[in-house]
Write a protein that holds these residues in place. Structure first.
Motif, short mmCIF file in Angstrom:
data_model
loop_
_atom_site.label_atom_id
_atom_site.label_comp_id
_atom_site.label_asym_id
_atom_site.label_seq_id
_atom_site.Cartn_x
_atom_site.Cartn_y
_atom_site.Cartn_z
N ILE A 281 -20.73 -49.94 -18.13
CA ILE A 281 -21.65 -50.38 -19.55
C ILE A 281 -21.25 -51.72 -19.72
N TYR A 282 -22.38 -52.63 -19.53
CA TYR A 282 -22.34 -53.96 -19.43
C TYR A 282 -23.34 -54.90 -20.24
N ASN A 283 -22.98 -56.10 -20.56
CA ASN A 283 -23.82 -57.16 -21.17
C ASN A 283 -22.89 -58.63 -20.64
N SER A 284 -23.67 -59.67 -21.00
CA SER A 284 -22.99 -60.78 -20.72
C SER A 284 -23.65 -62.14 -21.72
N TYR A 285 -22.73 -63.07 -22.08
CA TYR A 285 -23.38 -64.35 -22.49
C TYR A 285 -23.96 -64.97 -21.21
N LYS A 286 -24.96 -65.92 -21.74
CA LYS A 286 -25.83 -66.78 -21.02
C LYS A 286 -25.01 -67.57 -20.07
N ASP A 287 -23.80 -68.15 -20.67
CA ASP A 287 -23.10 -69.14 -19.98
C ASP A 287 -22.10 -68.73 -18.59
N LYS A 288 -22.19 -67.48 -18.69
CA LYS A 288 -21.24 -66.55 -17.75
C LYS A 288 -21.67 -66.43 -16.27
N ASP A 311 -27.39 -59.69 -32.89
CA ASP A 311 -27.42 -61.06 -33.75
C ASP A 311 -26.45 -61.95 -32.82
N ASP A 312 -26.54 -62.38 -31.61
CA ASP A 312 -25.69 -63.02 -31.12
C ASP A 312 -26.56 -63.95 -29.99
N SER A 313 -26.96 -65.07 -30.26
CA SER A 313 -27.92 -65.91 -29.45
C SER A 313 -27.21 -66.52 -28.42
N ARG A 314 -26.19 -66.08 -27.87
CA ARG A 314 -25.36 -66.48 -26.81
C ARG A 314 -25.59 -65.39 -25.80
#
Length: 362
Positions: A281-288, A311-314
């Motif tokens: 179960i996963y997701n990530s920020y754009k800068d990772k 609600d998280d633009s990152r």
């Protein structure tokens, strides 16, 4: 932060501070050390970040998280100490760091964990008696630099009087700390040398009693090396119930959660959980570097369920994350619920853990 601290430092009481810097393992190392000191009769504060479900998790005091009442009282006290200009100029993390310092005014030791980096981190303005360095690797490159040399230098420039290094995967870290410590006239030691005279059977018993995977055992040994450096004797039961939530925490027979969010953490988890297979179960920020993280986790992952974070633009766009998962050869779908027949690994940022726990806890 340096400017504001300079303006109010005569109004603060700063206990003995042990500063934690590094990329991975700061939270668990700090909690092992704080719990042991508290069990041994000291008054202790452990400042860690970020939190998973509530802000109070960041400020641990004498065995439990700080109360809402204490936070509110200290918030009012801090606003009375700060000028309006200073209060308005502080970032969220800088303000909460000063809040923690006020809450910890009467303790014997503060275990103070850097938020991001080291040299320019809000926690680095305070005088400390010891710095502990957990493994340093690539992370937050946009802020800390593209290379291990740049990242390690930024972090290690925070050391002040004495430094103990945990095991490092990059030899450059040892070279940089040697150079910095010599230029500052600082004592630098590896925890493996400090532990030469320690009973490893005793450490193994502590690890077994607390069900610690290998990478958490290294965090335990770094915390023990700090006790040794301070001349404090510990007991086998000094670390009971000291394991920090969200670090390979078993929520149930088929669900494990970990807030690791970089390749170094992913590699440690693969070593700990192999050869078993999990639904990730996963997701990530754009800068990772999530593609590298997923590739590292591949030996223990049978499929992926992408959890949505609101609600998280990152956070990376869902379509791009789906394309990446598909490119790496994983079967995937959106996460909806836990089913009894699957084994799950929840892995990623604190935001991933928070989103999952809201569903899991109903």
């Amino acid at each position: 932060m340096p400017r504001v601290y300079e303006s109010i430092k005569n109004k603060l009481h700063i206990p003995k501070i042990i500063h934690l810097i590094g990329t991975n393992g700061k939270g668990t190392t700090g909690r092992f050390l704080a719990s042991a000191l508290y069990t041994l009769g000291f008054k202790v504060g452990h400042y860690t970040s970020p939190h998973i479900l509530e802000f109070n998790e960041r400020i641990w005091l004498n065995g439990k998280v700080v109360s809402n009442e204490s936070l509110e009282e200290t918030h009012i006290k801090l606003l009375n100490i700060l000028s309006k200009e200073s209060a308005d100029s502080l970032s969220y993390f800088e303000y909460t760091t000063l809040l923690a310092i006020l809450i910890y005014a009467d303790v014997d030791y503060i275990i103070l964990e850097a938020g991001l980096g080291g040299e320019h981190d809000a926690t680095s303005v305070f005088p400390n008696i010891l710095t502990l360095v957990t493994p340093i690797d690539r992370d937050h490159e946009a802020f800390l630099g593209e290379t291990i040399q740049e990242i390690a230098t930024t972090k290690l420039n925070a050391i002040q009087k004495r430094v103990i290094l945990g095991n490092q995967t990059h030899n450059e870290v040892y070279e940089i700390v040697d150079k910095i410590s010599k230029s500052k006239g600082i004592t630098a030691e590896k925890f493996s040398i400090l532990l030469e005279a320690i009973d490893y059977e005793k450490i193994e018993n502590i690890a077994k009693e607390n069900d610690l995977p290998q990478y958490l055992r290294e965090n335990l040994m770094l915390s023990i090396s700090a006790l040794k450096a301070l001349g404090i004797e510990y007991k086998t039961d000094s670390f009971t119930n000291s394991r920090l939530f969200g670090r390979l925490t078993k929520l149930s027979e088929n669900v494990i959660i970990d807030v690791g969010h970089n390749s170094l953490a992913a590699n440690s988890i693969v070593k700990s959980l192999s050869p078993h297979k999990y639904t990730l179960i996963y997701n990530s920020y754009k800068d990772k570097n999530y593609k590298e993280i997923l590739r590292t986790l591949k030996p223990i992952i049978k499929d992926v369920e992408i959890i949505e974070i609101e609600d998280d633009s990152r956070v990376e766009e869902l379509l791009i994350m789906k394309e990446t998962v598909e490119e790496l050869g994983f079967k995937y779908k959106l996460f909806k619920e836990i089913v009894p027949e699957n084994n799950y690994l929840v892995f990623g940022s604190f935001s991933v853990a928070e989103a999952f726990l809201k569903v899991y806890n109903g």
